[in-house]
Enzyme design. Structure first.
Site, PDB file in Angstrom:
ATOM      1  N   ARG A  97       0.823  -1.210   0.000  1.00  0.00           N
ATOM      2  CA  ARG A  97       0.000   0.000   0.000  1.00  0.00           C
ATOM      3  C   ARG A  97       0.859   1.264   0.000  1.00  0.00           C
ATOM      4  NH1 ARG A  97      -2.720   2.055  -2.553  1.00  0.00           N
ATOM      5  NH2 ARG A  97      -3.640   0.000  -2.800  1.00  0.00           N
ATOM      6  N   LYS A 132       2.874  25.017  -4.766  1.00  0.00           N
ATOM      7  CA  LYS A 132       1.625  24.428  -4.263  1.00  0.00           C
ATOM      8  C   LYS A 132       1.707  22.909  -4.311  1.00  0.00           C
ATOM      9  CE  LYS A 132      -1.114  28.503  -5.411  1.00  0.00           C
ATOM     10  NZ  LYS A 132      -2.244  29.085  -6.159  1.00  0.00           N
ATOM     11  N   LYS A 164       6.133  39.111  -4.659  1.00  0.00           N
ATOM     12  CA  LYS A 164       4.701  39.087  -4.994  1.00  0.00           C
ATOM     13  C   LYS A 164       4.026  40.357  -4.474  1.00  0.00           C
ATOM     14  CE  LYS A 164       4.534  34.101  -5.065  1.00  0.00           C
ATOM     15  NZ  LYS A 164       3.666  32.941  -4.956  1.00  0.00           N
TER      16      LYS A 164
END
Lengths: 289, 289, 289, 289, 289, 289
Positions: A97, A132, A164
């Site tokens: 898994r 992100k 930014k």
């Protein structure tokens, strides 16, 4: 080759699954003995995550051997066998898994990237990732982007300067930002500035040109045109190309499969897409014994 | 309250972003000084991840204060303010992306869960997660499932016994599995067995009933009906309800929004859905200064 | 603000000194009770390491308070008091040596840097560090270089591309290197190439100019002139200034206090000096109670 | 043999250099393929750090093999080849700087020690280190001192008792210190007391002699004569030799190459020198491919 | 004061109990709300472990406050309240078992030590521990020995030299051992040699005396008489007291409450007892809400 | 197979013993060279801890080979050889004490368990451990219990729900507890409730029966009868056997070798005994060279 990010991610994932107690089911129900198992694709896609699967196998049991018939970056089809695992059957089940969780996510990132790369084919534009990314998996996801044919944006806050809107606001305006960068950024630090309007872009390029005229090296190496449509981008690209120093033009903001081609044809160098990593989902693989 | 999984995930995510070098941009461009910023929803959803945001803020700068106007599990609308951050502006910017990466992913899980929970409303069925979680984020994603109104399946290989087809094959058949479980599973270990056919289910229940007739406690506490449609499920549920011990019936396998209601109306106790965690994507939040 | 490198370095240094057993002498001989102590300079210099001293104090005993009368980057004179520690006397003694080991080394780096910066005063050249740092202390030493008025070169192999003679040899030549960089380096990765001769430099600039004429952005952003004297450097600078893209010119190789001014006057942008970090020694500070 | 200090130091140094991202330059520019490289001395010296180089190589790539032609403690000459590395060329380049950073510093410590050992040749005095070591590298530097022919002082606050002026002041005087040590120090804990004057020494020896006359074992096993010249040291040595128990006499304080012989001829057992570790600088080695 | 051993032990113990999942029972059944609980003795004993209980409480929930009415080293009686915990009731229950597991074991060690100390009262002999401690708890158990009035032997292989029969055999005999120690042990390293017979003791003391006659300091500081009865010990003590240097005499080997007084009266300085730490068991404490 | 708990425990134990400095005695006195040593039992018992000994040997020196002639769970007699170690003699001595500290404690747990298992032979009752384990060694001690023929209770607060008197008190009573469990416990979480009286048991069973009559699955899977004698237990067992769902009956509280048989004959399924882990002491093993 050493890979801290991979080791940390795999260790953590196995601790989640095994705790101190281990795999109760396999140790109770599966008799000792070796065997083989196959990882099979249940969907089409582009492969990424083989190193993570190898690390999961090796960490669970150094005696587990994984043999790949495809490599990272290869395309595969539904039903194809991608790898064979050989070793203690219990160990195979214990690793299953966690190994597939890595493989499914990373191949989904590579596949999503490859799709976007195909959509801009011939335009010369490169598809890039963003910050992100999934917490804890950044280096792996950025490698998956490369496997899909994309290129990497900066790896974090630590390896490039990217200004930014919030930085500009807090610094008191573009001029203040520009002066601080000129005075203090290292000669090996790459600088990109995000602009929301073409006026902002003009202001920025003007500051840089004026400084270059005084004989200084340029301060800014790339501009990000945020959330603009093809027409604005084309205007912005034209402004940048007229600048005395060669700047990279990046475009970003809500890019998807429907819009990416149009944006690319407006002439930027780079289109960066957060969804490559934050919304790629998970491809389906099976482990057949 | 102590939370090892959260601490480990947040530490790792910040190391990814900051390395040893830190936030180059903020330290170069933002003057010292305090201010506030708001986390704002750019989509509708159900909130999860407030503890992760708190931990990111606290780890970046113990002086950063986060005040929430919503709580985990609350629904929110596009445009609503969810939290306010106060402290050094540089610290706010350093924390921003990592905090939102957690918040976006965990709220996406809660939102996807809430949607499924709503779809089975009134049937008495509970929506559960699986182990198909993001490596490194399992405990956080399982908590997000609870915030969305779902319930948790086992946390890992270490805390419950779940027998799947591969175990049965490797053990040599259902009888061998059953005998091993009867002889060796601890009295505090919960046992679930996955069946692919109703014949398998009948075989399993028969073994258990025979053992109970000899005065023993039941060995199996839950069955998973894998990849069956509503009719088969209804038959399986009927078989289980006729069993002398009260077993939980779980249904799984490719469940989506279109099929979940029909499956629920077939009468199982639990429907588990891997996509809650592996393909929920990421909700969009902004940080406004 | 979070600082992984500092935390790791301080933790490790205290484990070295204290092991599991702790400070035998202080616990045996010093009665409980609070007091104060002063850190005093026993030489002239430029201060660096206050954050490390704070972290040592805080880690040894959260009740230890350190009050600084100078700040990182400040010059100080022999005999001046730099800080006062208040708290349990035992804790002060336990922290003493580790705190001064950091302070002495980091201030030595800042002082050596400040000396070189003074020597090139007026030339416009910036003094930079290298990767020849003390294992485990890189981020702290690079900060000390800034405290001394210097600028930082790249932080490691991970945050910029720097091609040296060995890379060129293994790649098969400058052309091969150039093509690989053009095809594969990310738009946010800064690229520097080291050259040993002016012929190499000419070759490199020619490749870049040819590519720019075809409309591409430049591939190389900085060149390092390795082990050249003032005359060669002046020629190299002239070549670079005639290049269509604005490249940074760095000079390195055996620079010392006798040669640095002459090299600076030859017109490069940056002079990098390994000795700033690998041979700065340790300034002498005392702790007076 | 297990070596926690080495492992911790090497891991940390590689994380500094590689972060999560790795060696950008080598992965971009160097094609896969194996080769060899030689570590060559660019100065004379005494070798130390082979285990660190081995650990760096092994950690970067288990396939990298290092073959040494010299051993720790061997003298070498400028131009001599010390080791050969064989393996993936990329891995050699990735390991290079970190390996040489360790080798340069540790060999500098061994070389500085060997020089002092030579200077006291024939006097029977041993040269020892102090706790003024580089944070994070203490165990390695102390081993380098042994490679240079020196002996180690205590490893930290945890493995021996050493009373200094500040302890005496805080305890309320020599008598108080002495009584506490007599009552509470373990029978396996070695005790040294630093004295600044011969009066202090006389006081201390008197306390110990008085206690021994009452049938007790001596409390103090070594004295450190701090910052005294040859004449005072000779007097102090004479006092100690007249003491009923055999005490070690250590001398320390500003010892350098000019003064060490004179101090040694005054008859102490040990001369300890902080500069062996805090100001040895870094020897120059090259990696030739 | 910093305490690495305590932090490591408490962290590890809580990870064992809580995993990533946490305290299922308390979070499901106990409503939020604060309260108080009392730690009460269910047996007589001597207290040790208050720092561990504090660390468990603080790690589980920084809001948990522990107020002690007894201190480490205090005797207590059945039924006495030792501490009060105040805070979130859930946190109290989460911390309970881990806190009591530490307190029970460490107080058992202190109590066993105090018993032995009482049994040798008036003989001047000190009771010491050994390295037969619980893996992971050595520093805590050694502190518990001090709380019980005992003294500590060395803390590990790293802080003192102790030669046993296997070392002597592998070195080729006592003479070889002695020569190596004389040549190589550091001046701050305490040296003890274990002897099994009085002949061995005589040999050892003879080697040391001969070396001292040549003007050297003694090489051995303590001898351990292993597994001898009172008569042999008395003879051994007499031999040692006649030696020119003052050596510590330690006795060890199968010491118990029945034999300790007789051994002590034979005149050694130290009796060391492995059972203080390896077989002290666990005292019973309760947490009453 | 991966084993986090073992790795963590062995690493920590070796750090305690070796610190950064290592084994002073062996490195000073034992010449390089290989040899063999035998681990010999000095008492009768049941073996546990071979994996820990292997891990200690491997961690100290990968070249140390351990060959076992017995396996975990095997009984052994005084004087029997259990294992042979081959490799560097220094490494054997460095590993000795840590290896035997694990082996002695874990074999003591297995031996104490085997004794209890023998005492209840033929009754069908299983002997279980508790959470009263040594901090840091829980997983290893629980494995030792299995080696002794016992079964494991839950591994921690994280993997099963166990309601005790304090939970009931804080929740406001049995009914509140029952409702919370019914509403919120996961379908894979095993639930046990501790009762102090038969009235409490009756109340609990009544709540569960009433809920089952409404068609719900049972909420409680096991009951713990705390501190009751054989007669009360027999009554309790009868009550439980009459319940519509098959519940496990566990008995606990001050069980010892004198009482365990009588309790077992009263008919419970499980008897859990804290003393198996908290007071088993340490078996004596020797290492003969």
């Amino acid at each position: 080759m050493i890979d801290h990010a991979l080791t940390a991610a795999v260790q953590r994932a196995l601790v989640e699954d095994l705790g101190d107690t281990g795999d109760l089911t396999s140790s109770l129900t599966v008799p000792p003995g070796t065997g083989s198992a196959r990882i099979v694709a249940r969907t089409d896609g582009v492969l990424s995550g083989t190193a993570a699967v190898d690390a999961v196998a090796r960490t669970v049991d150094p005696g587990l051997a994984v043999t790949w018939s495809h490599r990272d970056g290869d395309a595969f089809r539904t039903g194809e066998q991608l790898a064979e695992l050989r070793g203690q059957s219990r160990s195979v089940l214990t690793a299953e898994r966690t190994a597939l969780n890595f493989l499914g996510r990373l191949s989904a990132v590579a596949t999503a990237t490859a799709r976007m790369v195909r959509l801009v084919d011939g335009t010369g534009v490169r598809i890039a990732d963003t910050r992100k990314t999934t917490p804890g998996l950044r280096a792996l996801e950025k490698e998956a982007v490369r496997h899909g044919g994309g290129t990497n944006h900066r790896f974090g806050l630590h390896d490039a300067i990217m200004v930014k809107d919030n930085h500009i606001a807090l610094a008191g305006g573009m001029e203040q930002i520009f002066d601080r960068l000129a005075a203090r950024s290292g000669h090996m630090a790459r600088v990109e500035v995000e602009v929301d309007t073409l006026d902002q872009l003009r202001h920025l390029l003007g500051l840089d040109a004026a400084r270059m005229e005084e004989g200084h090296a340029p301060v800014v190496h790339a501009v990000l045109l945020d959330n603009m449509g093809p027409d604005l981008i084309a205007d912005g690209v034209a402004q940048v190309r007229a600048h005395p120093a060669p700047l990279v033009v990046e475009v970003s903001g809500g890019v998807d499969a429907d819009t990416v081609r149009g944006l690319a044809e407006a002439g930027p160098d780079i289109i960066s897409i957060g969804a490559l990593t934050h919304s790629a989902g998970c491809l389906d693989f099976g482990l057949d014994i």
